[in-house]
Design a protein around this motif. Structure first.
Motif, short mmCIF file in Angstrom:
data_model
loop_
_atom_site.label_atom_id
_atom_site.label_comp_id
_atom_site.label_asym_id
_atom_site.label_seq_id
_atom_site.Cartn_x
_atom_site.Cartn_y
_atom_site.Cartn_z
N GLU A 145 -21.00 -5.76 -32.24
CA GLU A 145 -21.43 -4.37 -32.44
C GLU A 145 -20.26 -3.48 -32.83
OE1 GLU A 145 -23.12 -2.88 -28.67
OE2 GLU A 145 -21.31 -1.70 -28.47
N ILE A 146 -20.58 -2.39 -33.49
CA ILE A 146 -19.58 -1.36 -33.78
C ILE A 146 -20.21 0.01 -33.57
CG2 ILE A 146 -20.07 -1.53 -36.28
CD1 ILE A 146 -16.74 -0.65 -36.00
N LYS A 147 -19.44 0.87 -32.89
CA LYS A 147 -19.95 2.21 -32.62
C LYS A 147 -19.38 3.21 -33.61
CE LYS A 147 -20.78 1.36 -27.80
NZ LYS A 147 -20.28 1.37 -26.46
N GLY A 148 -20.11 4.27 -33.85
CA GLY A 148 -19.64 5.29 -34.78
C GLY A 148 -20.58 6.47 -34.85
N GLU A 149 -20.53 7.17 -35.97
CA GLU A 149 -21.35 8.37 -36.14
C GLU A 149 -22.06 8.37 -37.47
OE1 GLU A 149 -19.07 11.87 -35.45
OE2 GLU A 149 -19.03 11.42 -33.30
N ILE A 150 -23.21 9.01 -37.49
CA ILE A 150 -23.95 9.21 -38.75
C ILE A 150 -23.51 10.55 -39.32
CG2 ILE A 150 -26.23 9.49 -39.80
CD1 ILE A 150 -25.75 6.67 -38.69
N LEU A 151 -22.98 10.52 -40.54
CA LEU A 151 -22.54 11.76 -41.17
C LEU A 151 -23.75 12.55 -41.67
CD1 LEU A 151 -19.43 10.52 -43.18
CD2 LEU A 151 -19.58 11.38 -40.84
N THR A 152 -23.49 13.77 -42.13
CA THR A 152 -24.62 14.59 -42.61
C THR A 152 -24.88 14.34 -44.09
OG1 THR A 152 -23.05 16.38 -42.93
CG2 THR A 152 -24.37 16.43 -40.91
N LEU A 174 -29.48 -0.77 -36.93
CA LEU A 174 -28.69 0.46 -36.72
C LEU A 174 -29.42 1.25 -35.64
CD1 LEU A 174 -26.55 2.61 -37.52
CD2 LEU A 174 -28.18 3.44 -39.23
N GLU A 175 -28.73 1.52 -34.54
CA GLU A 175 -29.36 2.22 -33.42
C GLU A 175 -28.76 3.61 -33.29
OE1 GLU A 175 -30.13 -1.93 -30.92
OE2 GLU A 175 -28.59 -0.53 -30.22
N ILE A 176 -29.60 4.63 -33.41
CA ILE A 176 -29.12 6.01 -33.38
C ILE A 176 -29.60 6.68 -32.09
CG2 ILE A 176 -29.17 8.24 -34.57
CD1 ILE A 176 -29.65 6.65 -37.19
N GLU A 177 -28.62 7.18 -31.32
CA GLU A 177 -28.94 7.73 -29.99
C GLU A 177 -30.02 8.80 -30.03
OE1 GLU A 177 -24.88 7.37 -27.40
OE2 GLU A 177 -25.77 9.38 -27.53
N SER A 178 -29.82 9.79 -30.91
CA SER A 178 -30.76 10.93 -30.90
C SER A 178 -32.13 10.57 -31.51
CB SER A 178 -30.16 12.12 -31.64
OG SER A 178 -29.81 11.73 -32.93
N ARG A 222 -24.20 10.08 -32.55
CA ARG A 222 -23.73 8.77 -32.08
C ARG A 222 -24.68 7.65 -32.49
NH1 ARG A 222 -19.18 8.08 -31.75
NH2 ARG A 222 -19.37 6.32 -30.31
N SER A 223 -24.08 6.54 -32.89
CA SER A 223 -24.91 5.42 -33.32
C SER A 223 -24.10 4.13 -33.22
CB SER A 223 -25.37 5.62 -34.76
OG SER A 223 -24.26 5.60 -35.61
N ARG A 224 -24.78 3.04 -33.38
CA ARG A 224 -24.06 1.76 -33.45
C ARG A 224 -24.87 0.77 -34.27
NH1 ARG A 224 -25.08 -1.06 -27.45
NH2 ARG A 224 -27.32 -0.98 -27.61
N PHE A 225 -24.14 -0.14 -34.91
CA PHE A 225 -24.76 -1.29 -35.55
C PHE A 225 -24.66 -2.45 -34.58
CE2 PHE A 225 -23.79 0.59 -39.80
CZ PHE A 225 -25.02 0.37 -40.41
N ARG A 226 -25.74 -3.21 -34.47
CA ARG A 226 -25.71 -4.43 -33.66
C ARG A 226 -26.20 -5.60 -34.48
NH1 ARG A 226 -27.87 -6.26 -29.22
NH2 ARG A 226 -29.93 -5.34 -29.61
N THR A 227 -25.49 -6.72 -34.39
CA THR A 227 -25.90 -7.94 -35.08
C THR A 227 -26.10 -9.06 -34.08
OG1 THR A 227 -24.76 -7.47 -37.15
CG2 THR A 227 -25.11 -9.77 -36.67
N ALA A 228 -27.15 -9.83 -34.28
CA ALA A 228 -27.35 -11.07 -33.52
C ALA A 228 -27.35 -12.21 -34.52
CB ALA A 228 -28.67 -11.03 -32.78
#
Ligand code: IMP
Length: 195
Positions: free
Chosen positions: A133-140, A71-75, A112-118
């Motif tokens: 991959e799928i892009k999305g958001e991390i909720l609070t 899980l890759e989170i931009e911030s 903003r974040s995304r899951f990536r699978t290899a």
């Protein structure tokens, strides 16, 4: 066709059995009698997936595939990334990892974040790599109770629900792993002789 999925994660086996169809006999590590730990020593999901698949292939000489997800989170500069399963430490729960992410992102507006699978497939001694991959958001806060891992805090783009609120078939259709597995399944179907 018999294929070993290098995992004992029941959630993943269940997800992947739905995606891959019945023509392939999917075995888990338990099914082939492997009970040890497989090292994951690399800094990328691609290298870790390859390491796991080669490890099993070298011991059992059976066609197999291994996956690795981050899980890759931009911030958070791409964290937890390759450390997603152990972000809060060794032997921690999914809850612990989610709590750490929520805590670190408490004051952050960029969600903003995304899951990536290899996926590394070894078939007839040759290696092939598939990604999804799928892009999305991390909720609070957490929402929903199905799925696993970070599902309750991840809301895919275009949906009002988190992965943990979506039916499994829906999650599988759009998820990082679902997309990588769809590519794997297509590849296997197009192999000489098909399934
Ligand atoms: P793995 O490499 O597939 O074991 O994934 C590493 C970690 O990423 C897991 O321990 C989970 O915390 C997380 N993860 C992987 N796939 C998913 C998913 O589909 N939903 C939520 N979290 C996931």
């Amino acid at each position: 066709m018999k294929l070993v999925f290098v995992t004992n994660n029941q959630h993943k086996l269940h997800e992947i059995r739905q995606l891959i169809g019945e023509q392939i006999e999917l075995c888990s590590l338990t099914d082939i009698g492997f009970t040890g730990e497989i090292p994951e020593t690399h800094e990328t999901i691609e290298e870790n997936a390859r390491e796991k698949a080669i490890y099993i292939y070298n011991r059992y000489h059976m066609d197999c595939f291994a996956d690795d997800t981050g899980l890759e989170i931009e911030s958070l500069d791409g964290r937890p990334g390759v450390y997603s399963s152990r972000y809060a430490g060794e032997n921690v729960s999914y809850e612990d990892n989610m709590n750490r992410v929520l805590e670190e992102m408490k004051t952050m507006t960029n969600r903003r974040s995304r899951f990536r699978t290899a996926i590394s497939l070894i078939i007839g001694g040759k290696e092939y790599l598939f990604q999804g991959e799928i892009k999305g958001e991390i909720l609070t806060e957490k929402r929903g109770s199905s799925g696993f891992g970070y599902d309750p805090v991840f809301k895919p783009d275009g949906y009002n629900k988190t992965f943990a609120e979506l039916p499994l078939e829906e999650k599988n259709r759009i998820s990082h792993r679902g997309r990588a597995i769809a590519k794997l399944a297509d590849f296997l179907k197009n192999q000489a002789g098909g399934f």
